[in-house]
Design an enzyme around this catalytic site. Structure first.
Site, mmCIF file in Angstrom:
data_model
loop_
_atom_site.group_PDB
_atom_site.id
_atom_site.type_symbol
_atom_site.label_atom_id
_atom_site.label_comp_id
_atom_site.label_asym_id
_atom_site.label_seq_id
_atom_site.Cartn_x
_atom_site.Cartn_y
_atom_site.Cartn_z
ATOM 1 N N GLU A 434 0.828 -1.219 0.000
ATOM 2 C CA GLU A 434 0.000 0.000 0.000
ATOM 3 C C GLU A 434 0.862 1.270 0.000
ATOM 4 O OE1 GLU A 434 -3.192 -0.638 -1.363
ATOM 5 O OE2 GLU A 434 -2.763 1.395 -0.732
HETATM 6 C C1 LIG Z 1 2.034 -9.645 0.684
HETATM 7 C C2 LIG Z 1 1.855 -8.595 -0.373
HETATM 8 C C3 LIG Z 1 0.578 -8.281 -0.780
HETATM 9 C C4 LIG Z 1 0.398 -7.338 -1.798
HETATM 10 N N1 LIG Z 1 -0.882 -7.070 -2.249
HETATM 11 C C5 LIG Z 1 -1.041 -6.286 -3.343
HETATM 12 C C6 LIG Z 1 -2.332 -6.132 -3.954
HETATM 13 O O1 LIG Z 1 -3.335 -6.683 -3.483
HETATM 14 N N2 LIG Z 1 -2.427 -5.364 -5.068
HETATM 15 C C7 LIG Z 1 -1.339 -4.743 -5.623
HETATM 16 O O2 LIG Z 1 -1.499 -4.064 -6.639
HETATM 17 N N3 LIG Z 1 -0.109 -4.869 -5.078
HETATM 18 C C8 LIG Z 1 0.067 -5.618 -3.953
HETATM 19 N N4 LIG Z 1 1.311 -5.769 -3.397
HETATM 20 C C9 LIG Z 1 2.454 -5.072 -3.998
HETATM 21 C C10 LIG Z 1 2.931 -3.893 -3.142
HETATM 22 O O3 LIG Z 1 2.002 -2.864 -3.167
HETATM 23 C C11 LIG Z 1 4.321 -3.491 -3.677
HETATM 24 O O4 LIG Z 1 5.223 -4.475 -3.223
HETATM 25 C C12 LIG Z 1 4.743 -2.109 -3.205
HETATM 26 O O5 LIG Z 1 3.982 -1.128 -3.846
HETATM 27 C C13 LIG Z 1 6.229 -1.820 -3.486
HETATM 28 O O6 LIG Z 1 6.563 -2.101 -4.804
HETATM 29 P P1 LIG Z 1 7.846 -3.018 -5.118
HETATM 30 O O7 LIG Z 1 7.733 -4.230 -4.291
HETATM 31 O O8 LIG Z 1 7.956 -3.185 -6.577
HETATM 32 O O9 LIG Z 1 9.066 -2.207 -4.572
HETATM 33 P P2 LIG Z 1 9.911 -1.101 -5.360
HETATM 34 O O10 LIG Z 1 8.976 -0.123 -5.980
HETATM 35 O O11 LIG Z 1 10.916 -1.766 -6.218
HETATM 36 O O12 LIG Z 1 10.634 -0.391 -4.136
HETATM 37 C C14 LIG Z 1 11.744 -0.967 -3.451
HETATM 38 C C15 LIG Z 1 12.320 0.064 -2.505
HETATM 39 O O13 LIG Z 1 12.742 1.220 -3.240
HETATM 40 C C16 LIG Z 1 12.076 2.379 -2.754
HETATM 41 N N5 LIG Z 1 11.735 3.253 -3.887
HETATM 42 C C17 LIG Z 1 11.134 2.885 -5.045
HETATM 43 N N6 LIG Z 1 10.960 3.959 -5.832
HETATM 44 C C18 LIG Z 1 11.430 5.021 -5.162
HETATM 45 C C19 LIG Z 1 11.524 6.412 -5.446
HETATM 46 N N7 LIG Z 1 11.043 6.942 -6.565
HETATM 47 N N8 LIG Z 1 12.098 7.215 -4.521
HETATM 48 C C20 LIG Z 1 12.551 6.707 -3.360
HETATM 49 N N9 LIG Z 1 12.497 5.404 -3.038
HETATM 50 C C21 LIG Z 1 11.937 4.571 -3.913
HETATM 51 C C22 LIG Z 1 10.841 1.898 -2.009
HETATM 52 O O14 LIG Z 1 10.451 2.780 -0.980
HETATM 53 C C23 LIG Z 1 11.300 0.556 -1.468
HETATM 54 O O15 LIG Z 1 11.927 0.707 -0.235
HETATM 55 C C24 LIG Z 1 1.509 -6.682 -2.372
HETATM 56 C C25 LIG Z 1 2.796 -7.003 -1.927
HETATM 57 C C26 LIG Z 1 2.972 -7.945 -0.952
HETATM 58 C C27 LIG Z 1 4.379 -8.281 -0.532
#
Ligand SMILES: Cc1cc2nc3c(=O)[nH]c(=O)nc-3n(C[C@H](O)[C@H](O)[C@H](O)COP(=O)(O)OP(=O)(O)OC[C@H]3O[C@@H](n4cnc5c(N)ncnc54)[C@H](O)[C@@H]3O)c2cc1C
Length: 587
Positions: A434
């Site tokens: 989220e």
């Molecule tokens: C158990 C679980 C349930 C989930 N349920 C859903 C769901 O129902 N629907 C859905 O759509 N998604 C869902 N998600 C996905 C979740 O919302 C994403 O994992 C989350 O948005 C982060 O994206 P990412 O994992 O690709 O991390 P990334 O975007 O790759 O980020 C990795 C790190 O880099 C940092 N970062 C990234 N971009 C920037 C920036 N521009 N500036 C500074 N820091 C940055 C982040 O803060 C983070 O610490 C779920 C994930 C999990 C693990």
């Protein structure tokens, strides 16, 4: 050690003595709601959470959701519990009576949500999606879709999901690639792969609505080109009943550290039929109706875990004999100063965040239904300010307090039987999903603070200052008012510097965002502690606990304001001292 005791007395104290719910109940919209009704609803909700949901929690950890022949089977007891949840009218607690809901304020729903999430986080994920989708469709849906879907979601007959993430589009939502091609009948054909979708399939409801962000042909790049679609598991017949199977498929379930009862799915959309909600390009804006509710509830999840872990640690510390003079029987570990430090820290962090999520929910209620347009605007600004703070601070508190509970339980805490290690595993993801907490901090600084001359901050700080003036002279509050005043002063000056940096040194502002958010959270917790302690005038364990823990907060936690301010203003110089390649050359 697996029983869950909902924090009913604390929630009632907050709703009746601390949060200005009287203002809400004076509104025509809530003429049918009074304190007695709220007590009765929450009492029944607490019973449901403890008796029906609590027992599911550890069983779901041991036997998580499974993918069997392309269908997701939920953990034992989930489907039955969902039926009871629906029969009790819980999915529509804060949805309008015209739509079949109970018409209660979000503030009351939020209190109930803590009990659900505290009893079983995985089940909490299931109910959250459907409720948030019903709100979205009420606000942005139209025609048959809204007419068919909303009452069924409210009744718990149908379920829903939120489908944003893709392999190349996590935090960077603007890179979503899922395509939506228009069809002659006004519907769309969707193709693409969504990942990490919670409850994308399951056996608790016969119909599942996937709320999908996708890109129409010729759409603008970035978030401006995203539209929102409802993609049902079964096509919706003219009379609303589920028809033929749509082209959606769960390709895989993720293996996770925790939350085993919540299936995290890879969802393929292979020419699936979808119905657009809102205008083309307005998808993210519409989705924010759902996301704001979900962000609030992820904060609530954090408080729920922190509260449940604290209750277990307190119980254990009273019963575990260890230490004391060797010639005598060992004393309970709750008597040791260091154990008390941990237990007091847990209470001091959890309880103000409970008040804060209720304050944020109240602000959302008033933003919709407040008596005057000024009241609605002011409440909306406060809600926008508090949401990222609640989400990030409470999700961090949930994990850290659960970890402290493990420390209090010692070896027992590390074993499955202690009932605490599951909280640590289940809650870790709250800081990630989220909107990762780093993204919440950037949202707070660059958007919430950076726009409209910092009006959202101004509304928040004015509320804290007014309460300090109103309550700060109470001698029973000890050092709290003085230290809160100091912390607010640090926040004021830090805010002014960051506002300046947003204009001329943006990278420095971004480098300080996470610590700035924590500083705001600390002041916000000081604010709610001030109000809780001032309201705790009775001679009861609850009131004595509030006053004593407020003083602990002032002594042990509020002094962190100075360090947070310093870190928020340290700038990007040292973090940028190495280029990316040199930084990554390690070991
Ligand atoms: C158990 C679980 C349930 C989930 N349920 C859903 C769901 O129902 N629907 C859905 O759509 N998604 C869902 N998600 C996905 C979740 O919302 C994403 O994992 C989350 O948005 C982060 O994206 P990412 O994992 O690709 O991390 P990334 O975007 O790759 O980020 C990795 C790190 O880099 C940092 N970062 C990234 N971009 C920037 C920036 N521009 N500036 C500074 N820091 C940055 C982040 O803060 C983070 O610490 C779920 C994930 C999990 C693990």
């Amino acid at each position: 050690m697996s029983a869950y005791t909902p924090p009913l007395d604390d929630v009632v104290f907050l709703l009746e003595e601390v949060i200005d719910t009287a203002r809400l109940m004076a509104l025509p919209r809530y003429a049918h709601v009074d304190a007695a009704l709220v007590r009765a609803v929450l009492g029944e909700g607490a019973r449901f959470a403890a008796d029906v949901l609590g027992p599911l929690n550890s069983a779901a950890d041991r036997q998580g959701a499974r993918l069997v022949d392309g269908n997701v089977e939920l953990s034992p007891g989930f489907t039955h519990a969902w039926r009871l949840f629906a029969e009790g009218g819980w999915p529509g607690l804060d949805l309008p009576q015209e739509a079949g809901g109970q018409g209660l304020p979000l503030t009351v729903q939020a209190a109930f949500a803590e009990m659900v999430q505290g009893a079983c986080l995985a089940f909490g994920m299931l109910q959250l999606n459907g409720r948030a989708a019903a709100h979205l469709l009420l606000e942005h849906g139209h025609g048959g879709l809204r007419e068919h879907a909303v009452p069924r979601l409210v009744a718990g007959d149908w379920a829903a999901t939120i489908c944003i993430s893709e392999p190349q589009a996590g935090s960077d939502v603007g890179r979503i690639r899922t395509r939506a091609e228009p069809r002659p009948d006004g519907s769309y054909t969707l193709s693409g792969t969504k990942i990490w979708i919670s409850f994308a399939d399951h056996d608790a409801a016969p119909q599942i609505l996937q709320m999908v962000l996708a890109r129409t042909p010729e759409a603008a790049p970035g978030t401006a080109g995203l539209s929102l679609f409802v993609v049902p598991k079964y096509l919706i017949e003219a009379d609303g009943r589920p028809g033929a199977r749509n082209h959606t498929r769960v390709a895989r379930l993720e293996h996770k550290m925790g939350l085993h009862g919540s299936p995290t799915c890879v969802l393929d959309l292979d020419g699936a039929v979808g119905y657009r909600v809102g205008g083309e390009g307005a998808g993210l804006k519409c989705m924010f109706t759902m996301m704001n509710l979900m962000r609030l509830e992820v904060g609530i999840q954090g408080v729920a875990v922190a509260g449940a872990a604290t209750a277990k640690a307190l119980r254990y510390a009273r019963e575990r004999p260890q230490g004391g003079p060797s010639a005598q029987a060992p004393i309970a570990i709750i008597e040791h100063a260091d154990v008390r430090r941990m237990l007091c820290t847990m209470r001091a962090r959890t309880e103000p965040l409970r008040a804060l999520y209720l304050e944020a929910a109240l602000a959302l209620d008033l933003a919709r239904y407040g008596a005057t347009s000024e009241a609605r605007i002011e409440a909306g600004l406060l809600a926008e300010w508090l949401l990222p703070v609640c989400k990030a601070c409470a999700s961090e508190a949930g994990f850290e307090v659960a970890s402290l509970a493990m420390q209090v339980l010692g070896g027992q805490g590390y074993t499955h039987e202690g009932g605490v290690e599951q909280y640590v595993r289940d809650s870790r993801v709250q800081a990630i999903y989220e909107g990762a907490n780093g993204i919440q901090a950037l949202d707070l600084v660059t958007r919430k603070l950076g726009r409209d001359q910092g009006r959202r901050y101004a509304v928040f700080s004015a509320r804290v200052r007014a309460d300090l003036q109103r309550l700060g002279s109470d001698p029973g509050l000890g050092a709290l008012p003085g230290r809160l005043h100091e912390a607010l002063g640090l926040l004021e000056s830090c805010t002014a510097v960051l506002q300046d940096r947003l204009q001329c040194a943006r990278r420095d502002a971004e480098a300080g965002a996470a610590h700035y958010l924590q500083l705001v959270g600390l002041v916000a917790c000081g604010w709610t502690w001030l109000r809780m302690a001032a309201a705790a005038t009775a001679d009861s364990p609850l009131a004595r606990g509030k006053r004593a823990t407020a003083r602990f907060f002032a002594d042990y936690l509020l002094p962190e304001a100075a360090a947070l301010e310093r870190k928020a203003l340290a700038g990007a110089g040292t973090i940028d001292a190495l280029d990316g390649e040199t930084l990554a050359t390690y070991g």
